[in-house]
Design an enzyme around this catalytic site. Sequence first.
Site, PDB file in Angstrom:
ATOM      1  N   CYS A  39      35.207  42.478  39.059  1.00 14.27           N
ATOM      2  CA  CYS A  39      35.966  41.229  39.062  1.00 14.27           C
ATOM      3  C   CYS A  39      36.885  41.102  37.851  1.00 14.27           C
ATOM      4  CB  CYS A  39      35.034  40.036  39.164  1.00 14.27           C
ATOM      5  SG  CYS A  39      33.815  39.959  37.858  1.00 14.27           S
ATOM      6  N   HIS A  82      31.043  36.058  36.685  1.00 16.42           N
ATOM      7  CA  HIS A  82      32.242  36.356  37.472  1.00 16.42           C
ATOM      8  C   HIS A  82      33.487  36.036  36.646  1.00 16.42           C
ATOM      9  CE1 HIS A  82      34.201  37.358  41.143  1.00 16.42           C
ATOM     10  NE2 HIS A  82      34.721  36.149  41.346  1.00 16.42           N
ATOM     11  N   ASP A 104      41.020  33.797  43.362  1.00 16.08           N
ATOM     12  CA  ASP A 104      40.029  34.821  43.033  1.00 16.08           C
ATOM     13  C   ASP A 104      40.401  36.120  43.742  1.00 16.08           C
ATOM     14  OD1 ASP A 104      37.900  36.368  42.445  1.00 16.08           O
ATOM     15  OD2 ASP A 104      36.373  35.024  43.291  1.00 16.08           O
TER      16      ASP A 104
END
Lengths: 681, 327
Positions: A433, A477, A493
């Site tokens: 991520c 994250h 995202d």
Amino acid sequence: MKTTAKTTVNAKAALSYSGTVWLLVLQLLVMLPFVQYLPQWLIPVLVFTAIWRIRVVKGYSNRPGLRVKITLIAIGMIGLQFSGLPFPSLDFMVTILLLGFAFKTLETDNPRDGIVVVFLGYFLLAVHFLYSQSILAGLYGALSLVVLTAVLVVIQHPLTFMHNRQSTQHTLRLSASMLLQCLPLMLLIFIVAPRLPPLFMLPLPSSQAKTGISDSMTPGDIANLSQSDGLAFRVTFKGDRPPQNQLYWRGLTLNHFDGRRWQQFADDYELRQLQRHFEQHYRWQPNQLEVRGTAIAYEALYERSGQPWLFTLTPVSEVYGDVLRVGDYRVMARRELQAPTLVKAVSYPDSLRDINLQPMVRQLALQLPPDTDPRTRTLARQLRADSDSEQDFIQRVLARYRTQPFHYTLRPPTLGSTDTIDRFLFDSQRGFCAHYAGSFVFMMRAAGIPARVVTGYQGGEWNAAGHYLSVHQFDAHAWAEVWLADSGWLRIDPTTLVAPDRVERGLEAAMQMEGSFLENQLFTPHNIEWLKQLRQQIDSVQYGWRRFVLGYDQDAQHNFLQNLFGELTVKKAVFTLGGLLLAIGFLWVILLGIKPLRQRHSPEQLIYQRFCKALAKQGITREHGQAPGDFARRAAAALPEQASAILDFNRSYERLCYALDKNEDKTALLGTLKQQLKQLQ
Amino acid sequence: METHAKPTLLFRVKSQLDQWLKHRLPQTREVTLRQRQIFIVPTQLALGMLLLTLLLFILGINFQNSLVYAVCFWLLALLVLNILHTYRNLAGLTLKVIGIEPCFAGENALLTLELSCEADKKKYAVQLGWPEHDLSEVNLAESNHLRVQLAYPTQRRGRWTPPRITVRTHYPLGLAVAWSYLLSDISGLVYPKPQEQTALQPNIPNHSEHSSGHEIPGGSHDFGGIRDYQPGDAPRRIHWAKYAQTGELHSKTFIDYSSPECWLDWDALPFPDAEARLSHLCSQVLTCHAEQQEYGLNIPGTRLEPQWSEAHKNRCLTALALFGTLE
């Protein structure tokens, strides 16, 4: 009847053998739990001193002289030196304390020394809670408290007339019952005693150094966190639970990129400086927020992390707790979290943030390192030129993640130290991520769109038993936020485009193919159903413990008392507290069987008092302490016409008091006595 | 002036306190300790415990640690609760003075006390006596009746009223002390210290009314036998050989078969000091009694006809003990 079963009191009496053994048991009990946190060489030292002490008591060895003591202390100091504990640290001080505690056994000769050991034991017992506050540690502490208190009794009052076993039982029972009797008062003080903010900074136990998300991000950081199943925080929702893909627990915004690492600002700030900076230049401005959509109200209980970051659903419109609110819509604690901390908040995720972007913020959100990653910059400019609008550009950039063979992995290849974005986007295309968020923000900025990296946690595990959400470290994250003129800051995202499972079903599902989820842990019960349920049950008990016991701080206290009593007034407080204290006192008096003030009289004594009163009316009073026989004869002499009645009464009374057979019926005699009294009156 | 004022003030406070104590705890032979009689205060150790809790409180504040707070408050509660436990350990205890055995000046007077309590209210580590002389510790756990003898060193002959007896306890945690006093109305006799004035003896016309002229005291001619040593036996009478064998003191006794009536007479003694005369007479009473000789005592105000019996000995010793006092 026993005579002279007495011992002469001697203040400097030696400690008894059983007292010494008790003290050794106590020391073992207190020091044992420290073994898992402190240097291992402490164990042989403790065992050695204990054995020596026993030998001294049994007469096999001499007491250590001054030279031996100095040598021992020197060995301890050398050991301390070599164990490499940093100097002003809690571990260092506790190790010294434990060494002193162990060596104290060697010269514990009289009860006074014993008391010092017990008091030190009480202190160390509490110090252990700085290392662990689990339920188990709490139970162990309570058990130790019982033993310590029993030792305090034994060393001062050795009950030598009992057998060892008998006296052990007696003292332990006494100590346990005393501590149980103390509970109501202890709880009352626990609930009402003021909770103050820390008076001064103290070094922390090393075993609880900083954990969780830090204030900067290099691509490897979050991948490392993903290998930990440590708990970050737990959340209880007031209403319905929001869908899993909406649970973006936002912690920090990272604006500054130096080519490799994302951090908050160009400079590294210490916490106090950072807070000052926020308060002066980047304050929370409520008028920048346009509240929209439905509210989500929740309580989050953050684990001790040693860092000030709190994680909330953004944007937060109301928050309760000792927190600082910053212009980037984050909520942070005023101090590093040294204890579980509870924060209540209400969030409106659909709101508009920063309707007008301030120049300072825009500048921060457009920063790029000079002359790096030429391929990415060219790509961004090219895509921007092809797009009709900023939204279109964003879609194109995202589409590239989807269409190109990007791969979501916890084991990305290393990217070197220069042009890391280029290498990721064009060469390796394998990442986590952090890679996706970082490269996305870079592209946005390269095209002149304000953007920033956000770190925090995503998702969480729903505990059905306790109706709360547990967020673990592996839920860490990173994502991005871009600012558009008509919609303010938007959350984007890019990871979802590569690995939709990560957000829909969590990291474990996303990593199922790779098998890298918590791969460094030997035992991972996460995939066994009944174990998972058991774990959740236990976790739910622990949550209660954390929330109501460990998390009972200033705010929790305030809320609790307010819920109970409404608005607190002095009068209310005084009356309630006074009433409760009285009740506890009353309870104690009953429990301990302390008699009421008045002496209880037997029935014959009560009748005798009436007899005396009757005679006193006729002018004959019984002197204090006069024997009944004497008095009766005197009265009979003074009142000849009632002489026989008086003497009869006295005879019955004396018989009742002094010469009653076991088999005789007392009630019949009492009846006679009453009748005889009536004749007199 | 200031140096004078201070002790006076202290003295006044002390006597006020004594008055108050006397009022609160009147003289008695038997007392059951209850709320009115029991005083209770924290000890030094309690101060230590308080410091410990303060330290723990600071530790709790600085680390914001709930369990450290819990330990701190638990100990604080224990400190308070312990007061009640200490009180309970004394409450309901009945003290009764049984009697005082007579003794000679300089020896220990022995006071016998009886302690009792209800069977289910056991008492542990109760200290009794005079803290500066003899303090004994007793437990009333296995039986609820107990007799204890307390020793108090006497100095002067006469009637001895024991100073108030302290009864106290630190049980169980030593964080509080509960105490009371027993002011007994009983008194015991202290006989004069038996002391033969040997240096002067040759000059004294001993046993003045005895005309035959040969030496009787101690009947040193005919060896009569050996008996246990009794206080007052002259050292030269001690059977040292037997002492070496058994380790116990025995005295040789001598019998004079032709013992005539013997008078121990105050006026016949040449010492000017009354106490010295009394000591001498006391030793002679003991000697005569030990030799089973009839003797009489003649001191100003008292004349006891010659006789030999245990009761007579006691009468003589009492007369000597109380000589010159108001009784």
